[in-house]
Design a protein around this motif. Structure first.
Motif, PDB file in Angstrom:
ATOM      1  N   ALA A   7       0.269  15.281 -18.534  1.00  0.00           N
ATOM      2  CA  ALA A   7      -1.109  14.863 -18.258  1.00  0.00           C
ATOM      3  C   ALA A   7      -1.242  13.350 -18.272  1.00  0.00           C
ATOM      4  CB  ALA A   7      -2.054  15.493 -19.280  1.00  0.00           C
ATOM      5  N   VAL A   8      -0.604  12.694 -19.217  1.00  0.00           N
ATOM      6  CA  VAL A   8      -0.651  11.226 -19.282  1.00  0.00           C
ATOM      7  C   VAL A   8      -0.014  10.607 -18.039  1.00  0.00           C
ATOM      8  CG1 VAL A   8       0.172   9.203 -20.548  1.00  0.00           C
ATOM      9  CG2 VAL A   8      -0.703  11.182 -21.798  1.00  0.00           C
ATOM     10  N   VAL A   9       1.110  11.157 -17.614  1.00  0.00           N
ATOM     11  CA  VAL A   9       1.795  10.652 -16.422  1.00  0.00           C
ATOM     12  C   VAL A   9       0.905  10.794 -15.190  1.00  0.00           C
ATOM     13  CG1 VAL A   9       3.756  11.028 -14.885  1.00  0.00           C
ATOM     14  CG2 VAL A   9       4.098  11.062 -17.355  1.00  0.00           C
ATOM     15  N   VAL A  10       0.239  11.929 -15.051  1.00  0.00           N
ATOM     16  CA  VAL A  10      -0.656  12.145 -13.916  1.00  0.00           C
ATOM     17  C   VAL A  10      -1.804  11.137 -13.930  1.00  0.00           C
ATOM     18  CG1 VAL A  10      -2.308  13.758 -12.890  1.00  0.00           C
ATOM     19  CG2 VAL A  10      -0.076  14.581 -13.656  1.00  0.00           C
TER      20      VAL A  10
ATOM     21  N   LEU B   7       2.060  11.991 -10.117  1.00  0.00           N
ATOM     22  CA  LEU B   7       1.342  13.267 -10.202  1.00  0.00           C
ATOM     23  C   LEU B   7       2.321  14.440 -10.198  1.00  0.00           C
ATOM     24  CD1 LEU B   7      -1.931  14.518  -8.987  1.00  0.00           C
ATOM     25  CD2 LEU B   7       0.028  15.665  -7.962  1.00  0.00           C
ATOM     26  N   LEU B   8       3.295  14.411  -9.292  1.00  0.00           N
ATOM     27  CA  LEU B   8       4.226  15.532  -9.210  1.00  0.00           C
ATOM     28  C   LEU B   8       5.218  15.539 -10.367  1.00  0.00           C
ATOM     29  CD1 LEU B   8       4.873  15.804  -5.379  1.00  0.00           C
ATOM     30  CD2 LEU B   8       3.316  17.103  -6.821  1.00  0.00           C
ATOM     31  N   PHE B   9       5.517  14.365 -10.919  1.00  0.00           N
ATOM     32  CA  PHE B   9       6.362  14.321 -12.110  1.00  0.00           C
ATOM     33  C   PHE B   9       5.657  14.996 -13.283  1.00  0.00           C
ATOM     34  CE2 PHE B   9       8.049  11.826 -15.840  1.00  0.00           C
ATOM     35  CZ  PHE B   9       9.306  12.395 -15.829  1.00  0.00           C
ATOM     36  N   GLY B  10       4.383  14.713 -13.447  1.00  0.00           N
ATOM     37  CA  GLY B  10       3.617  15.352 -14.514  1.00  0.00           C
ATOM     38  C   GLY B  10       3.530  16.852 -14.350  1.00  0.00           C
ATOM     39  N   PHE B  11       3.315  17.320 -13.117  1.00  0.00           N
ATOM     40  CA  PHE B  11       3.178  18.755 -12.884  1.00  0.00           C
ATOM     41  C   PHE B  11       4.516  19.470 -12.796  1.00  0.00           C
ATOM     42  CE2 PHE B  11      -1.336  18.704 -12.348  1.00  0.00           C
ATOM     43  CZ  PHE B  11      -1.695  20.019 -12.576  1.00  0.00           C
ATOM     44  N   ALA B  12       5.606  18.722 -12.615  1.00  0.00           N
ATOM     45  CA  ALA B  12       6.924  19.368 -12.555  1.00  0.00           C
ATOM     46  C   ALA B  12       7.262  20.064 -13.871  1.00  0.00           C
ATOM     47  CB  ALA B  12       8.003  18.335 -12.212  1.00  0.00           C
ATOM     48  N   PHE B  13       6.756  19.546 -14.999  1.00  0.00           N
ATOM     49  CA  PHE B  13       6.981  20.215 -16.286  1.00  0.00           C
ATOM     50  C   PHE B  13       6.366  21.613 -16.282  1.00  0.00           C
ATOM     51  CE2 PHE B  13       6.799  15.662 -17.930  1.00  0.00           C
ATOM     52  CZ  PHE B  13       8.174  15.548 -18.031  1.00  0.00           C
ATOM     53  N   TRP B  14       5.123  21.705 -15.786  1.00  0.00           N
ATOM     54  CA  TRP B  14       4.444  23.004 -15.733  1.00  0.00           C
ATOM     55  C   TRP B  14       5.109  23.929 -14.728  1.00  0.00           C
ATOM     56  CZ3 TRP B  14       1.569  26.463 -17.947  1.00  0.00           C
ATOM     57  CH2 TRP B  14       0.908  27.433 -17.193  1.00  0.00           C
ATOM     58  N   ASN B  15       5.423  23.416 -13.550  1.00  0.00           N
ATOM     59  CA  ASN B  15       6.011  24.259 -12.503  1.00  0.00           C
ATOM     60  C   ASN B  15       7.334  24.873 -12.945  1.00  0.00           C
ATOM     61  OD1 ASN B  15       3.915  23.828 -10.690  1.00  0.00           O
ATOM     62  ND2 ASN B  15       4.910  22.075  -9.715  1.00  0.00           N
TER      63      ASN B  15
ATOM     64  N   ASP C 262       0.828  -1.208   0.000  1.00  0.00           N
ATOM     65  CA  ASP C 262       0.000   0.000   0.000  1.00  0.00           C
ATOM     66  C   ASP C 262       0.861   1.255   0.000  1.00  0.00           C
ATOM     67  OD1 ASP C 262      -2.293  -1.473  -0.023  1.00  0.00           O
ATOM     68  OD2 ASP C 262      -2.747  -1.243   2.099  1.00  0.00           O
ATOM     69  N   PHE C 263       1.932   1.229   0.788  1.00  0.00           N
ATOM     70  CA  PHE C 263       2.855   2.361   0.801  1.00  0.00           C
ATOM     71  C   PHE C 263       3.499   2.526  -0.575  1.00  0.00           C
ATOM     72  CE2 PHE C 263       7.047   4.286   1.447  1.00  0.00           C
ATOM     73  CZ  PHE C 263       6.703   5.421   2.173  1.00  0.00           C
ATOM     74  N   GLY C 264       3.845   1.415  -1.221  1.00  0.00           N
ATOM     75  CA  GLY C 264       4.447   1.474  -2.542  1.00  0.00           C
ATOM     76  C   GLY C 264       3.524   2.089  -3.577  1.00  0.00           C
ATOM     77  N   TRP C 265       2.245   1.716  -3.559  1.00  0.00           N
ATOM     78  CA  TRP C 265       1.291   2.286  -4.509  1.00  0.00           C
ATOM     79  C   TRP C 265       1.043   3.760  -4.218  1.00  0.00           C
ATOM     80  CZ3 TRP C 265       0.985  -0.040  -8.772  1.00  0.00           C
ATOM     81  CH2 TRP C 265       0.939  -1.420  -8.875  1.00  0.00           C
ATOM     82  N   ALA C 266       0.973   4.119  -2.930  1.00  0.00           N
ATOM     83  CA  ALA C 266       0.785   5.532  -2.580  1.00  0.00           C
ATOM     84  C   ALA C 266       1.987   6.357  -3.035  1.00  0.00           C
ATOM     85  CB  ALA C 266       0.582   5.679  -1.073  1.00  0.00           C
ATOM     86  N   PHE C 267       3.183   5.799  -2.867  1.00  0.00           N
ATOM     87  CA  PHE C 267       4.406   6.465  -3.332  1.00  0.00           C
ATOM     88  C   PHE C 267       4.348   6.677  -4.848  1.00  0.00           C
ATOM     89  CE2 PHE C 267       8.655   6.585  -5.026  1.00  0.00           C
ATOM     90  CZ  PHE C 267       9.417   7.263  -4.088  1.00  0.00           C
ATOM     91  N   ALA C 268       3.943   5.641  -5.577  1.00  0.00           N
ATOM     92  CA  ALA C 268       3.886   5.740  -7.031  1.00  0.00           C
ATOM     93  C   ALA C 268       2.896   6.801  -7.479  1.00  0.00           C
ATOM     94  CB  ALA C 268       3.512   4.379  -7.631  1.00  0.00           C
TER      95      ALA C 268
ATOM     96  N   ALA D 248      -4.984  16.057 -14.412  1.00  0.00           N
ATOM     97  CA  ALA D 248      -4.535  15.705 -15.760  1.00  0.00           C
ATOM     98  C   ALA D 248      -5.299  16.507 -16.812  1.00  0.00           C
ATOM     99  CB  ALA D 248      -4.719  14.206 -16.001  1.00  0.00           C
ATOM    100  N   ALA D 249      -6.602  16.674 -16.595  1.00  0.00           N
ATOM    101  CA  ALA D 249      -7.405  17.475 -17.526  1.00  0.00           C
ATOM    102  C   ALA D 249      -6.930  18.919 -17.557  1.00  0.00           C
ATOM    103  CB  ALA D 249      -8.878  17.407 -17.132  1.00  0.00           C
ATOM    104  N   GLY D 250      -6.532  19.444 -16.408  1.00  0.00           N
ATOM    105  CA  GLY D 250      -6.006  20.806 -16.351  1.00  0.00           C
ATOM    106  C   GLY D 250      -4.746  20.960 -17.177  1.00  0.00           C
ATOM    107  N   LEU D 251      -3.839  19.996 -17.103  1.00  0.00           N
ATOM    108  CA  LEU D 251      -2.616  20.055 -17.904  1.00  0.00           C
ATOM    109  C   LEU D 251      -2.915  19.979 -19.401  1.00  0.00           C
ATOM    110  CD1 LEU D 251      -0.039  17.875 -15.924  1.00  0.00           C
ATOM    111  CD2 LEU D 251       0.134  20.311 -16.452  1.00  0.00           C
ATOM    112  N   LEU D 252      -3.889  19.147 -19.768  1.00  0.00           N
ATOM    113  CA  LEU D 252      -4.264  19.058 -21.182  1.00  0.00           C
ATOM    114  C   LEU D 252      -4.813  20.388 -21.690  1.00  0.00           C
ATOM    115  CD1 LEU D 252      -5.931  15.531 -21.461  1.00  0.00           C
ATOM    116  CD2 LEU D 252      -3.756  16.283 -22.447  1.00  0.00           C
TER     117      LEU D 252
END
Length: 434
Positions: free
Chosen positions: A417-420, A256-264, A245-251, A326-330
């Motif tokens: 967006a796909v990554v998120v 999500l933050l990897f996808g948004f790091a491009f925008w940030n 469960d911790f592993g899935w939460a980490f993933a 993800a929709a916001g990034l698109l």
């Protein structure tokens, strides 16, 4: 329930010992100080990521080289954040200072991080900015590990999602305040160093307020046991097989933050390159978008945190929020008219607000050994916050160069967006939380 001891620790508030089982209702003054420290520290840490660091690099680089130089600065800084967060968390769990387990790391972090930001403010070249940002990321992420450990330390489960929601609001509204400061200073024509000095002063005030009111946990040498380097290093590995469960939460958080790091990292250059804005116009549009995003974010975080605590459900809110983000990034990737940027900002605000309101509570629910290793394991989890900042700038220049002469921001944010969205899927596999 943990026992609260009345003996004051030197200089600051009280300390308490025993397991990390908090009172059901944390004092209001502590919650207020906790949120304030979160907010002010993120003003100092996130504002450079989304705005002032890009402007500083642009001042010291060339138009052709600034994207690569920014990738170097943010990538090196994120590597140090990646190391500092779990390391400081593990050391915090073993700290036997009379000041407590978390206070020394909060103090060390905010003071050292302030030094790093001042180095950036007066840097004569990009390599010096790299050094300053490495110091800043190391110090603030060390403090952040202790700061996030206060959630399982101090806040009972019945309050956890609501407090987590307010922390999410604080984290996501902080750049709004930072960009507002940067825009005001840019328009006033003051030296760039003030864009770093003022957020630094604010962070110092917020963290010192928390340190003053915190009834910190204390630990003895007998409780933490003998230090063994091999066991200490092995402790940073949390087996996804043993704790899936911790592993899935980490993933989910990482994606999500990897996808948004491009925008940030690249939103300033995106606004300038796609719409022809100068520095002042780009900051002005950042501020407008942040206002729209923050308004929706506050509502989404408040409602999401409240409903999560009332229903006892976490996963459905995290999944829904990831889809909205993800929709916001698109929407941001597709727009050719700056007015339509508000659509992306609103969707991203709804998604990020709900996400950060509930995800931290979800992680706390599935955190391994939270009674004895809360800061260390939260530090390991925070690798999911730091590592995307290192990987995204390394990947971004290659994506930007595909078919658009280094300016393919539509593809960059589309990939994000796909990554998120994939991160939303990973949350479905968590079984230890509803």
């Amino acid at each position: 329930m943990a026992t609260v001891h009345s003996e004051p620790s030197p200089s600051f508030g009280d300390s308490r010992s025993g397991p990390a089982a908090p009172e059901e209702n944390a004092p209001r003054i502590l919650i207020a100080a906790y949120i304030a420290a979160y907010f002010t520290m993120y003003i100092a840490l996130i504002t450079p990521v989304v705005s002032t660091l890009a402007l500083r690099v642009s001042d010291l680089s060339t138009e052709a080289g600034r994207a690569g130089d920014l990738a170097l600065v943010t990538g090196v800084g994120a590597f140090f954040a990646f190391i500092a967060n779990p390391l400081a968390g593990a050391l915090s769990d073993r700290t036997t200072s009379r000041l407590g387990m978390r206070r020394p790391w909060l103090l060390w972090g905010v003071l050292s991080g302030s030094v790093g930001l001042m180095i950036i403010a007066v840097a004569p070249s990009v390599p010096v900015v790299v050094i300053g940002w490495a110091i800043t990321q190391t110090a603030f992420n060390g403090a952040q590990a202790a700061l996030q450990a206060l959630l399982p330390d101090q806040v009972g489960e019945a309050q956890r999602a609501q407090v987590s929601g307010w922390l999410g609001i604080a984290q996501n509204v902080a750049p709004l305040a930072g960009i507002g400061i940067a825009l005001s200073l840019t328009n006033a024509g003051v030296p760039a160093m003030w864009m770093f000095l003022i957020p630094t002063t604010i962070a110092l005030a917020g963290v010192l307020f928390l340190v003053a009111v915190l009834k910190d946990r204390t630990a003895t040498r007998e409780e933490v046991g003998r230090f063994d380097l091999g066991s200490f290093l092995k402790g940073f590995w949390i087996s996804p097989r043993q704790f899936p469960d911790f592993g899935w939460a980490f993933a989910g958080r990482f994606l999500l933050l990897f996808g948004f790091a491009f925008w940030n990292a690249y939103q300033v250059y995106f606004l300038q390159d796609r719409f022809g804005f100068d520095d002042g116009e780009a900051l002005s549009w950042q501020l407008r978008l942040m206002v729209a995003q923050a308004a929706v974010l506050v509502v989404a975080a408040s409602v999401g945190g409240y409903l999560s605590d009332r229903t006892g459900r976490r996963k459905v809110f995290v999944i829904l929020s990831s889809v909205l983000a993800a929709a916001g990034l698109l929407a941001l990737a597709a727009t050719q008219n700056p007015s339509y940027l508000y659509v992306g900002a609103v969707l991203a605000g709804a998604g990020m607000g709900m996400y950060f309101a509930v995800d931290l509570a979800l992680v706390t629910d599935v955190l391994p050994n939270k009674e004895t290793e809360a800061a260390k394991n939260m530090g390991v989890f925070n690798i999911a916050n730091a590592l995307p900042q290192s990987l995204a700038p390394a990947v971004a220049p290659a994506v930007l160069a595909i078919g658009a002469g280094g300016n393919n921001y539509g593809l960059l944010f589309g990939v994000g967006a796909v990554v998120v969205a994939v991160g939303a899927v990973s949350t479905m596999f968590i079984k230890g939380a509803r």
